[in-house]
Design an enzyme around this catalytic site. Structure first.
Site, PDB file in Angstrom:
ATOM      1  N   PHE A 184      -5.486   9.269  -3.798  1.00  0.00           N
ATOM      2  CA  PHE A 184      -4.338   8.658  -4.479  1.00  0.00           C
ATOM      3  C   PHE A 184      -4.019   7.375  -3.739  1.00  0.00           C
ATOM      4  CE2 PHE A 184       0.013   7.303  -4.374  1.00  0.00           C
ATOM      5  CZ  PHE A 184       0.451   7.404  -5.677  1.00  0.00           C
ATOM      6  N   GLU A 185      -3.898   6.278  -4.470  1.00  0.00           N
ATOM      7  CA  GLU A 185      -3.398   5.039  -3.882  1.00  0.00           C
ATOM      8  C   GLU A 185      -2.765   4.229  -4.996  1.00  0.00           C
ATOM      9  OE1 GLU A 185      -7.152   3.214  -2.619  1.00  0.00           O
ATOM     10  OE2 GLU A 185      -6.626   3.517  -0.531  1.00  0.00           O
ATOM     11  N   ILE A 186      -1.621   3.616  -4.701  1.00  0.00           N
ATOM     12  CA  ILE A 186      -1.147   2.519  -5.535  1.00  0.00           C
ATOM     13  C   ILE A 186      -1.074   1.355  -4.566  1.00  0.00           C
ATOM     14  CG2 ILE A 186       0.738   1.584  -6.928  1.00  0.00           C
ATOM     15  CD1 ILE A 186       1.495   4.452  -7.666  1.00  0.00           C
ATOM     16  N   HIS A 215      -9.102   2.199   4.885  1.00  0.00           N
ATOM     17  CA  HIS A 215      -7.899   1.621   4.251  1.00  0.00           C
ATOM     18  C   HIS A 215      -6.672   1.836   5.136  1.00  0.00           C
ATOM     19  CE1 HIS A 215      -9.491   1.821  -0.184  1.00  0.00           C
ATOM     20  NE2 HIS A 215     -10.222   1.064   0.599  1.00  0.00           N
ATOM     21  N   TYR A 231       0.854  -1.190   0.000  1.00  0.00           N
ATOM     22  CA  TYR A 231       0.000   0.000   0.000  1.00  0.00           C
ATOM     23  C   TYR A 231       0.889   1.238   0.000  1.00  0.00           C
ATOM     24  CZ  TYR A 231      -3.946   3.035   1.178  1.00  0.00           C
ATOM     25  OH  TYR A 231      -4.905   3.996   1.149  1.00  0.00           O
TER      26      TYR A 231
END
Ligand SMILES: Nc1nc2c(ncn2[C@@H]2O[C@H](COP(=O)(O)OP(=O)(O)O)[C@@H](O)[C@H]2O)c(=O)[nH]1
Ligand SMILES: *[C@@H]1O[C@H](CO)[C@@H](O)[C@H](O)[C@H]1NC(C)=O
Ligand SMILES: *[C@@H]1O[C@H](CO)[C@@H](O)[C@H](O)[C@H]1NC(C)=O
Ligand SMILES: [Mg+2]
Length: 405
Positions: A291-293, A328, A234
């Protein structure tokens, strides 16, 4: 009458010129330079483009320019393998022109060299305009998914009157999105369902992109590959404190969950980042999830799914206004090891009203950044990034003190 005839003569003359031009250009013996082009994607869309011959006919009949033999010209696409990864965007049809800006920014700074796919999800059918406009601008394949009703509606155990009363109270209290039903469905969907959408089952990695965001520096390596190589799960660019009034009972629900599932809590976790008293209370720090990768298989794993299920049963998505960001973040902080989380300092990013702009001028020059030091939110009081550096025992960049206020 005479005027009309003169008109006709002009038209005939123009037509003759055009035919002559076409003839000259197609029979020209000068070879045209062939530049490498990026690979075609969805054929049906590209097929509608004019043929090369027709495009040539439109050009002025001047001699061709000299190709530049300079060996340092960048290749049209990055070499190497693509990861099993996609961009993902949840959007409404009316978000089209704001998501177009976000996509253009992602493409310019990164994806035009990598051509990753892009999955779009919506609780209603996407319009043809949405599909053709986004397909035209994404360099990879585009896919459009309808969210199943079960994933975007009130579970039957939710007391509708109680939920409606809360929305009324939150409206009075002027809590942002406090009276919105759709915002609550959205937060619940991003918390527990997007990674289970049929279109996302084909991928291991995702990069979330929202409307109206922008990226300010060149990203000249593959962040998906970085995540895989470094065994990250994450990642984030901006962190901050959540608005307490939206999550009054979230932490007690989390504590109840970890008490009954202690085996899910990771050994080298980041509890110190989300709690200042060793887990007694939540300090509201979270990664800003617009924003998340991240790794989809982690979200699809039993610990995460059990966690979401417990939160959902507690009803806080509707009786309060729990956001997917704290959900998250708490899961990442408790169920992952510290070194599975990554701060993408080199991904400069804005989602209004906050910007992450990497500290240090040389970095910004080297990466052709368009953001300025004074916009950087990292070291401001409301950010949780300073605390992240502390907990992760990372060295703060040179000059960070100057960006504190
Ligand atoms: N399909 C759909 N997408 C939504 C809806 N509400 C929000 N979104 C999307 O969910 C994400 C978050 O919404 P946004 O309005 O940006 O919320 P904010 O960033 O918290 O202010 C964005 O990608 C929106 O396009 C909705 O009702 N339907
Ligand atoms: C990509 O990842 C998904 C999820 O792990 C998997 O089901 C799929 O087979 C993978 N695709 C390829 C080409 O490896
Ligand atoms: C606490 O956890 C138990 C077991 O998972 C569950 O049955 C119960 O509803 C939870 N209570 C609250 C207040 O969330
Ligand atoms: Mg947004």
């Amino acid at each position: 009458m005479a005027g009309q005839q003169r008109y006709l003569r002009y038209i005939v003359f123009a037509l003759v010129c055009l035919v002559l031009l076409l003839f000259i250009s197609s029979s020209s013996s000068v070879p045209t330079a062939h530049w490498p082009t990026s690979k075609p994607k969805t054929e049906d869309v590209k097929a509608s483009q004019p043929s090369a011959a027709a495009q040539d006919a439109l050009k002025p009949a001047t001699p061709p320019t000299t190709p530049n033999p300079h060996s340092s010209l960048s290749p049209a696409t990055a070499s190497g393998d693509r990861m099993n990864a996609t961009f993902v965007t949840l959007a409404r049809n009316e978000d089209l022109w704001e998501i177009i800006k976000s996509i253009r920014s992602v493409e310019d700074r990164f994806n035009r060299n990598y051509n990753y796919d892009w999955v779009f999800l919506n609780d209603k059918e996407f319009s043809d305009e949405f599909k053709r406009t986004t397909t035209a601008i994404v360099s990879g394949k585009t896919k459009y998914g309808l969210i199943p009703k079960e994933h975007w509606s009130f579970p039957d155990f939710i007391d509708q009157d109680r939920a409606a009363k809360v929305r009324e109270e939150m409206k009075e209290a002027q809590i942002i999105y406090g009276d919105s039903i759709s915002y609550r469905h959205m937060c619940r969907y991003e918390s527990g369902f997007f990674f289970r959408h049929k279109l996302l089952l084909d991928y291991e990695w995702y990069w979330r992109v929202e409307p109206s965001v922008s990226f300010h520096c060149d990203i000249s390596y593959d962040p998906f590959k970085f995540m895989a190589d470094k065994k990250k799960t994450y990642s984030f660019t901006i962190s901050l404190h959540e608005y307490e009034a939206t999550i009054p009972t979230l932490w007690s629900t989390v504590k109840n969950f970890t008490k009954t599932h202690p085996q899910y809590v990771s050994e080298d976790n980041s509890m110190a980042w989300i709690s200042d008293d060793n887990g007694e209370t939540y300090n509201n720090c979270h990664f800003w999830s617009n924003f998340e990768i991240g790794n989809l298989n982690w979200l699809r794993s039993k610990p995460y799914l059990d966690f979401f299920e417990a939160l959902d049963q507690a009803g806080g998505f509707f009786y309060e206004r729990w956001g997917d960001a704290p959900v998250h973040s708490i899961a990442a902080a408790l169920f992952l090891k510290k070194d599975q989380i990554h701060f993408f300092n080199d991904i400069a990013y804005t989602h209004v009203p906050f910007t992450h702009c990497p500290t240090g001028e040389q970095f910004r020059l080297d990466h052709k950044c368009t953001c300025q030091s004074e916009d950087n939110f990292d070291w401001k009081g409301y950010s949780c990034t300073d605390k992240y550096y502390e907990v992760m025992d990372m060295e703060r960049p040179v000059g960070y003190e100057r960006e504190q206020d």
